[in-house]
Design a protein around this motif. Structure first.
Motif, PDB file in Angstrom:
ATOM      1  N   SER A 115       0.323   0.807 -11.281  1.00 15.62           N
ATOM      2  CA  SER A 115       1.096   0.411 -10.111  1.00 15.62           C
ATOM      3  C   SER A 115       0.882  -1.056  -9.760  1.00 15.62           C
ATOM      4  O   SER A 115       1.765  -1.706  -9.211  1.00 15.62           O
ATOM      5  CB  SER A 115       0.732   1.299  -8.911  1.00 15.62           C
ATOM      6  N   PHE A 116      -0.314  -1.593 -10.071  1.00 15.96           N
ATOM      7  CA  PHE A 116      -0.573  -2.997  -9.789  1.00 15.96           C
ATOM      8  C   PHE A 116      -0.105  -3.919 -10.914  1.00 15.96           C
ATOM      9  O   PHE A 116       0.100  -5.097 -10.695  1.00 15.96           O
ATOM     10  CB  PHE A 116      -2.076  -3.218  -9.557  1.00 15.96           C
ATOM     11  N   LEU A 134      -6.404   8.162  -2.287  1.00 18.32           N
ATOM     12  CA  LEU A 134      -7.573   9.040  -2.174  1.00 18.32           C
ATOM     13  C   LEU A 134      -8.688   8.363  -1.394  1.00 18.32           C
ATOM     14  O   LEU A 134      -9.289   8.951  -0.486  1.00 18.32           O
ATOM     15  CB  LEU A 134      -8.061   9.429  -3.568  1.00 18.32           C
ATOM     16  N   LEU A 135      -8.981   7.097  -1.740  1.00 23.95           N
ATOM     17  CA  LEU A 135     -10.056   6.374  -1.064  1.00 23.95           C
ATOM     18  C   LEU A 135      -9.693   6.065   0.385  1.00 23.95           C
ATOM     19  O   LEU A 135     -10.572   5.976   1.245  1.00 23.95           O
ATOM     20  CB  LEU A 135     -10.377   5.084  -1.817  1.00 23.95           C
ATOM     21  N   ASP A 136      -8.395   5.897   0.663  1.00 23.77           N
ATOM     22  CA  ASP A 136      -7.975   5.628   2.039  1.00 23.77           C
ATOM     23  C   ASP A 136      -8.266   6.822   2.941  1.00 23.77           C
ATOM     24  O   ASP A 136      -8.565   6.654   4.129  1.00 23.77           O
ATOM     25  CB  ASP A 136      -6.483   5.298   2.069  1.00 23.77           C
ATOM     26  N   PHE A 166       0.824  -1.205   0.000  1.00 22.31           N
ATOM     27  CA  PHE A 166       0.000   0.000   0.000  1.00 22.31           C
ATOM     28  C   PHE A 166       0.857   1.254   0.000  1.00 22.31           C
ATOM     29  O   PHE A 166       0.488   2.270  -0.596  1.00 22.31           O
ATOM     30  CB  PHE A 166      -0.932   0.006   1.211  1.00 22.31           C
ATOM     31  N   LYS A 167       2.008   1.210   0.655  1.00 26.76           N
ATOM     32  CA  LYS A 167       2.900   2.370   0.669  1.00 26.76           C
ATOM     33  C   LYS A 167       3.381   2.685  -0.743  1.00 26.76           C
ATOM     34  O   LYS A 167       3.537   3.852  -1.120  1.00 26.76           O
ATOM     35  CB  LYS A 167       4.083   2.098   1.591  1.00 26.76           C
ATOM     36  N   GLY A 221      -8.406   5.358   6.693  1.00 23.16           N
ATOM     37  CA  GLY A 221      -7.303   4.414   6.800  1.00 23.16           C
ATOM     38  C   GLY A 221      -7.714   2.961   6.723  1.00 23.16           C
ATOM     39  O   GLY A 221      -6.878   2.063   6.886  1.00 23.16           O
ATOM     40  N   SER A 222      -9.005   2.677   6.440  1.00 22.01           N
ATOM     41  CA  SER A 222      -9.481   1.291   6.406  1.00 22.01           C
ATOM     42  C   SER A 222      -8.891   0.505   5.253  1.00 22.01           C
ATOM     43  O   SER A 222      -8.654  -0.704   5.369  1.00 22.01           O
ATOM     44  CB  SER A 222     -11.013   1.268   6.303  1.00 22.01           C
ATOM     45  N   ILE A 223      -8.627   1.154   4.114  1.00 26.63           N
ATOM     46  CA  ILE A 223      -8.054   0.442   2.964  1.00 26.63           C
ATOM     47  C   ILE A 223      -6.600   0.068   3.247  1.00 26.63           C
ATOM     48  O   ILE A 223      -6.157  -1.033   2.933  1.00 26.63           O
ATOM     49  CB  ILE A 223      -8.163   1.306   1.693  1.00 26.63           C
ATOM     50  N   GLY A 224      -5.848   0.980   3.845  1.00 27.91           N
ATOM     51  CA  GLY A 224      -4.454   0.676   4.173  1.00 27.91           C
ATOM     52  C   GLY A 224      -4.329  -0.463   5.158  1.00 27.91           C
ATOM     53  O   GLY A 224      -3.344  -1.212   5.131  1.00 27.91           O
ATOM     54  N   ARG A 225      -5.322  -0.640   6.034  1.00 28.11           N
ATOM     55  CA  ARG A 225      -5.324  -1.759   6.984  1.00 28.11           C
ATOM     56  C   ARG A 225      -6.123  -2.943   6.458  1.00 28.11           C
ATOM     57  O   ARG A 225      -6.147  -3.995   7.090  1.00 28.11           O
ATOM     58  CB  ARG A 225      -5.907  -1.297   8.322  1.00 28.11           C
TER      59      ARG A 225
END
Length: 447
Positions: free
Chosen positions: A297-298, A67-69, A57-58, A74-78
């Motif tokens: 990026s993916f 943007l969505l995070d 994620f970083k 912060g739910s997407i990053g976790r």
């Protein structure tokens, strides 16, 4: 001459909030619901390696995931059970609003009143489930393909992991949709907006700590940090001013005689906001521009040429990105304004109620006049949104600001705060009005 409601509002006593029992219950319910939301943001999806996910994620935080995070707190990053947040519901609501203007059957349903509104809300919920399912499946498949230095992100990939992820993420979105409706009905403010607001605000302390740490180590100068704080305050002041500004069009109602008494003849006004489209244009523009960068990026090596072109020329802070961002904001401003405000319908409603704009003939001429005023306001609103959204992008790309608190986030925070304060004020006014009625009744009994 001020009306009775305006006189009561001018004498509003904010100190009476402690005596407004109903308002206190609503405030405590709102706070409790938002605490539940923040707890859910830390419950992880089963089968995901947190260390590998944080590393991946970083690397991808500059795309749409970053943007969505911000919106999800912060739910997407976790990769929590609330990773999709309330965004599928918002997307479904926007799609349904657009469909009600282009599909005759839905447009007729919208005009049926409360029954039609319930039907449209039900369709919106169905759309939320469909969108959330597709997004959850995409996230599950995307996570399975990611491998970090610490190892694969998904511990045991396969059909079972995909099924569990889809059920978990869709369930989290439906829970937030239900929680937002409960806040709207039993709390203070718009529940969906407050959930997004809480997610954005929750990320601000970490961003502040990062900025101060960079100032301590010398990466950012103290003068730059002071200028940044002053700039944020000034931008917030501009946003508050524009979001509360209105173009009031005078509407006159003719006098009519009933028996020996004359009724009507009063002048009212039709308020038109400068920024009628709200925060929808920046959200749509950001999503469209960041989507190719996220795919790139993916993809990694072997990505298609058009994705490489987008990544090179439409990256953050690039001139092509800024120009495209402004163009999309302007386009969606005009597009969404035509969706939410129909001058012809407004002119017909005024004509049916006997109202007219002084100097303008009712009917077609009124509709053309309203459309002329609305287009001029939309131009100003589009320029305002473009300036507010481009400035943070420049700070992030050129100034090295270490957090994503863009114009969209700022607009949401300010707009939700203003709306919530207005609703609290309305509850206080209702409480004071009830108190005045009770006092009048007691005086009447005393006589």
């Amino acid at each position: 001459m001020a009306s009775a409601a305006e006189q009561l509002a001018s004498n509003l006593n904010w100190g009476s909030i402690g005596r407004a029992t109903e308002l206190k219950k609503r405030l405590w319910f709102t706070v409790a619901a938002l605490v539940v939301f923040r707890i859910g943001a830390y419950i992880p999806v089963p089968g995901v390696d947190p260390a590998a996910l944080a590393e991946i994620f970083k690397q991808n935080s500059g795309g749409i995931a970053g943007l969505l995070d911000v919106f999800s707190g912060g739910s997407i990053g976790r990769m929590s059970v609330l990773a999709l947040s309330i965004m599928p519901y918002i997307s479904a609501s926007i799609i349904m609003q657009i469909l009600t203007t282009v599909v005759p059957s839905l447009e007729a349903l919208k005009k049926e009143g409360e029954a039609g509104r319930k039907k449209i809300n039900q369709y919106t919920r169905y759309g939320t489930v469909i969108l959330a399912t597709f997004q959850a499946y995409g996230i599950a498949v995307g996570l399975e393909s990611q491998v970090a230095a610490a190892g694969p992100v998904v511990i045991d990939p396969g059909i079972f992991f995909r099924f569990v992820t889809i059920v978990t993420l869709v369930g989290g979105t439906l829970f937030l949709m239900w929680l937002g409706e409960q806040i709207t009905a039993r709390g203070v403010g718009n529940g969906v907006s407050l959930i997004i607001f809480a997610g954005i605000v929750a990320a601000l302390p970490d961003a502040l700590v990062q900025t101060l740490e960079l100032g301590r180590t010398g990466a950012l100068s103290a003068l730059f940090i002071i200028a940044l704080v002053i700039g944020i305050v000034l931008v917030v002041a501009v946003v508050v001013f524009v979001e509360t500004a209105q173009r009031r069009i005078v509407v006159q109602y003719p006098k009519r005689q009933v028996g020996n008494r004359m009724y009507g003849g009063e002048a009212s006004h039709l308020p038109l906001k400068i920024n009628t489209a709200g925060v929808i244009p920046p959200i749509f523009a950001s999503s469209l521009l960041l989507f190719p960068a996220t795919i790139a990026s993916f993809q990694g090596a072997g990505e298609p040429g058009w994705i490489q072109w987008f990544s090179t020329y439409l990256g953050h802070g690039q001139p092509a990105y800024l120009i495209a961002y402004i163009a999309l904001i302007v386009f969606f401003c005009f597009f969404y304004t035509t969706v939410v405000f129909n001058p012809a319908d407004t002119a017909d409603n005024l004509k049916k109620n006997g109202g007219f704009i002084p100097g303008i003939r009712p009917g077609k001429n009124t509709a053309e006049y309203l459309e002329y005023i609305l287009n001029r306001l939309t131009v100003i609103g589009a320029l305002y949104l473009s300036a507010v959204c481009i400035l943070p992008e420049l700070l992030i790309a050129r100034g090295g600001v270490p957090f994503y608190f863009g114009g969209t986030s700022l607009l949401i925070v300010v707009s939700v705060t203003l709306d919530t304060v207005t609703q609290v004020q309305a509850h206080l006014l209702a409480h004071q009005y009830e108190g005045l009625i009770k006092k009048a009744r007691l005086r009447g009994k005393g006589r």
